[in-house]
Design an enzyme around this catalytic site. Structure first.
Site, PDB file in Angstrom:
ATOM      1  N   ASP A  93       0.845  -1.193   0.000  1.00 29.72           N
ATOM      2  CA  ASP A  93       0.000   0.000   0.000  1.00 29.72           C
ATOM      3  C   ASP A  93       0.882   1.246   0.000  1.00 29.72           C
ATOM      4  O   ASP A  93       2.073   1.180   0.346  1.00 29.72           O
ATOM      5  CB  ASP A  93      -0.936   0.003   1.194  1.00 29.72           C
ATOM      6  CG  ASP A  93      -0.192   0.111   2.515  1.00 29.72           C
ATOM      7  OD1 ASP A  93       0.733  -0.697   2.737  1.00 29.72           O
ATOM      8  OD2 ASP A  93      -0.516   0.997   3.339  1.00 29.72           O
TER       9      ASP A  93
ATOM     10  N   ASP B  96       8.680   3.978  -1.344  1.00 32.54           N
ATOM     11  CA  ASP B  96       8.000   3.536  -0.128  1.00 32.54           C
ATOM     12  C   ASP B  96       6.661   2.923  -0.464  1.00 32.54           C
ATOM     13  O   ASP B  96       5.670   3.633  -0.635  1.00 32.54           O
ATOM     14  CB  ASP B  96       7.826   4.742   0.794  1.00 32.54           C
ATOM     15  CG  ASP B  96       7.171   4.417   2.112  1.00 32.54           C
ATOM     16  OD1 ASP B  96       7.166   3.236   2.487  1.00 32.54           O
ATOM     17  OD2 ASP B  96       6.664   5.342   2.771  1.00 32.54           O
TER      18      ASP B  96
ATOM     19  N   GLU C 291       0.033  -0.737   5.742  1.00 30.32           N
ATOM     20  CA  GLU C 291       1.044  -0.208   6.640  1.00 30.32           C
ATOM     21  C   GLU C 291       0.911   1.283   6.831  1.00 30.32           C
ATOM     22  O   GLU C 291       1.130   1.807   7.930  1.00 30.32           O
ATOM     23  CB  GLU C 291       2.443  -0.542   6.113  1.00 30.32           C
ATOM     24  CG  GLU C 291       3.581  -0.269   7.087  1.00 30.32           C
ATOM     25  CD  GLU C 291       4.116   1.156   7.050  1.00 30.32           C
ATOM     26  OE1 GLU C 291       4.846   1.536   7.981  1.00 30.32           O
ATOM     27  OE2 GLU C 291       3.810   1.894   6.087  1.00 30.32           O
TER      28      GLU C 291
END
Length: 446
Positions: free
Chosen positions: A91, A122, A153
C-alpha cells in the site's frame, strides 16, 4: 553459487525488476478510507503473481481482520540452514495535490536513472528488492524463506501486528529483513537500528450549530477555525520545540549530518530556518515531533464570508524509540483540551498508534549483512535512526526476541517519500538487492 554469480544474476535481472516496479507503481494502492479498495486488492494480486514467479513453492493471500490481505510466501530451509523472513508493504500514501507532481503520481516515469511515482520508493522498492534477491537463486534458496507483504502499513498498520501475535508460527524466523528503510544518501549504506514510534489523532472543534455570516455575527461569535489554530500553535514554542508536558527532548548517540546537509536533503528554502534545538540526530531520532498533517476547513477557492462552526485537524506525533506512543497521545490530547479557548467543544477520533524499535547488539545475521553491504556498496554500512515508524517491527521484536531484525532498503533521504515527486534510484535498488542476495548466501552458509 559464488558472490560473483550473485552480482551477475542481480545485474542481469535489473531490467525486469524496473519493469515490475513500474507495473506496481501504476496501481494506486492507497489503503486510506475514501480511496478505491479494488485498487488495493489489485496490487495484492500483482504481488502474489510476482512471488510465484520468484520460485517460491507456497504463495497465497491471507486475510487480516479489518484490513486488506497480506501476501504470504514460503520455501523450506535446506537441512541445518536458518530461516529468513522478508517484509515489505504494497500500500502507498495518497498522492496529494496532482499539481505538485512533475509527472503523474501513478504513471511511473524513468528520468535520469530513477523511477518517479507514488510508492516507487516507499515501499514498492522493498518488494522489488526481495523479488530481485530471490530471483538470483533460481528457486534454490540457501536459507528457508518466508515473505509477508502487507496491504495497510501506511494507514492503521496495527492490524497486521494483531495478526502476527495470533499467528506467530507463520512468520517465525532466525533473521527478519524489513525492506522499508533506506540510506542517508545514494551510495551511502546504512542499517536502521532505531525507529520512532507514532501516534495520530483527529481533533475536532465545534462552536456553533451552523456557520454564520461574518458580517452579521463576526466579532462575538466564536470561530471554530480560529480556536483550532490557537490550540495547534500552542503545541510548539518559539524555537519550534514541542512544549507539551511529558514530551521531553532526548538525545541520539549517532550522527545524522550537519544542518546544511539536512537542509539540502529536505529541500528547505533559502532564508527559512530549521526548527527546534539540539543536533539533527537528537531532533529526528531522539525527540518527539508533532506535525499537523491535514485540515478540514473550507478551501481558499471555495471560501465564503462565514464564521466556521466546525474545524478538524489530523495531528501526528513521532515518539522516541524507548517511549510509549499511547502515553504520548494521552499527553497531547490532554494538552490540546487545556489550550482550547472560549469553552469550545473538543472531541478526538480516528486514533492510530505504533510502537518504536531499538535494535540490540548485532549477532551473526548482522555480521553477515555488514559483509554483504560492504561488498555491494564498496564501503561499510553505518548505524542510523529513522524518524518514521514501522508498526510491525516492535511486535516482531517482542514476539521473537531471539530473531535478529535487519532494517535497510533502497530509499534515501532525497527520495521524497510521502511527498510529491517520490522516486527511487535504479542503481541504488540494484545495490540493495545485491546486498540482500549476498546476505542470504552468506547467512545460509554460516
Amino acid at each position: 553459487m559464488t558472490p560473483g554469480d550473485i552480482e551477475d544474476a542481480v545485474a542481469a535481472a535489473m531490467p525486469r525488476a524496473v519493469e515490475d516496479l513500474k507495473a506496481l507503481v501504476s496501481i494506486p494502492s492507497v489503503a486510506f478510507p475514501g480511496h478505491p479498495e479494488e485498487e488495493v486488492h489489485r496490487a495484492a494480486a500483482a504481488v502474489e503473481s510476482l512471488l510465484r514467479d520468484a520460485g517460491l513453492p507456497t504463495v497465497r493471500q491471507i486475510p487480516v481482520a479489518g484490513s486488506f490481505p497480506a501476501v504470504y510466501a514460503e520455501a523450506p530451509a535446506p537441512p541445518g540452514a536458518p530461516t529468513v523472513l522478508l517484509y515489505a508493504h504494497y500500500d502507498v500514501q495518497p498522492p496529494g495535490d496532482p499539481a505538485l507532481w512533475d509527472t503523474p503520481a501513478f504513471e511511473p516515469t524513468e528520468i535520469d536513472g530513477a523511477v518517479y511515482g507514488r510508492g516507487a520508493a516507499d515501499d514498492k522498492s522493498g518488494i522489488i528488492t526481495h523479488l530481485t534477491a530471490l530471483r538470483a537463486f533460481d528457486g534454490r534458496f540457501p536459507v528457508g524463506v518466508r515473505v509477508i507483504i502487507e496491504g495497510q502499513e501506511e494507514y492503521a498498520g496495527e492490524r497486521l501486528e494483531r495478526f502476527v501475535e495470533e499467528n506467530p508460527d507463520l512468520v517465525r524466523a532466525d533473521a527478519i529483513i524489513v525492506a522499508d528503510c533506506g540510506n542517508p544518501a545514494v551510495g551511502d549504506p546504512a542499517v536502521t537500528t532505531s525507529l520512532r514510534g507514532m501516534a495520530a489523532v483527529t481533533v475536532e472543534v465545534r462552536t456553533l450549530k451552523d456557520a454564520l455570516h461574518s458580517g452579521s455575527f463576526g466579532g462575538p461569535a466564536p470561530d471554530a477555525l480560529s480556536a483550532l489554530m490557537r490550540m495547534l500553535v500552542a503545541l510548539h514554542d518559539d524555537n519550534g520545540d514541542v512544549r507539551v508536558p511529558g514530551l521531553e527532548k532526548g538525545v541520539f548517540d549517532g550522527d545524522a549530518g550537519t544542518d546544511e546537509e539536512f537542509r539540502q536533503g529536505a529541500g528547505v528554502l533559502d532564508g527559512v530556518s530549521l526548527v527546534g534545538t539540539g543536533s539533527i540526530a537528537d531532533r529526528i531520532w531522539g525527540s518527539y515531533a508533532i506535525t499537523v498533517t491535514g485540515l478540514d476547513v473550507p478551501t481558499v477557492s471555495g471560501a465564503v464570508n462565514a464564521i466556521q462552526a466546525v474545524a478538524r485537524a489530523r495531528v501526528t506525533i513521532r515518539v522516541p524509540a524507548a517511549n510509549d506512543p499511547k502515553t504520548a497521545l494521552s499527553d497531547v490530547t490532554a494538552y490540546l483540551e487545556a489550550q482550547a479557548p472560549w469553552g469550545v467543544h473538543v472531541t478526538f477520533s480516528d486514533v492510530s498508534v505504533g510502537s518504536g524499535f531499538q535494535a540490540p547488539a548485532g549477532g551473526p545475521a548482522r555480521a553477515a549483512l555488514d559483509r554483504a553491504m560492504t561488498r555491494a556498496f564498496g564501503r561499510e554500512p553505518r548505524d542510523v535512526g529513522q524518524g518514521g515508524g514501522i508498526p510491525l517491527v516492535a511486535t516482531l521484536q517482542r514476539q521473537f526476541p531471539e530473531a535478529e531484525l535487519l532494517l535497510f532498503g533502497a530509499e534515501d533521504e532525497a527520495a521524497r517519500i510521502h511527498a510529491p515527486n517520490e522516486r527511487v534510484v535504479i542503481d541504488e535498488l540494484r545495490r540493495v538487492a545485491t546486498a540482500e542476495a549476498l546476505f542470504l548466501l552468506e547467512y545460509g552458509a554460516s
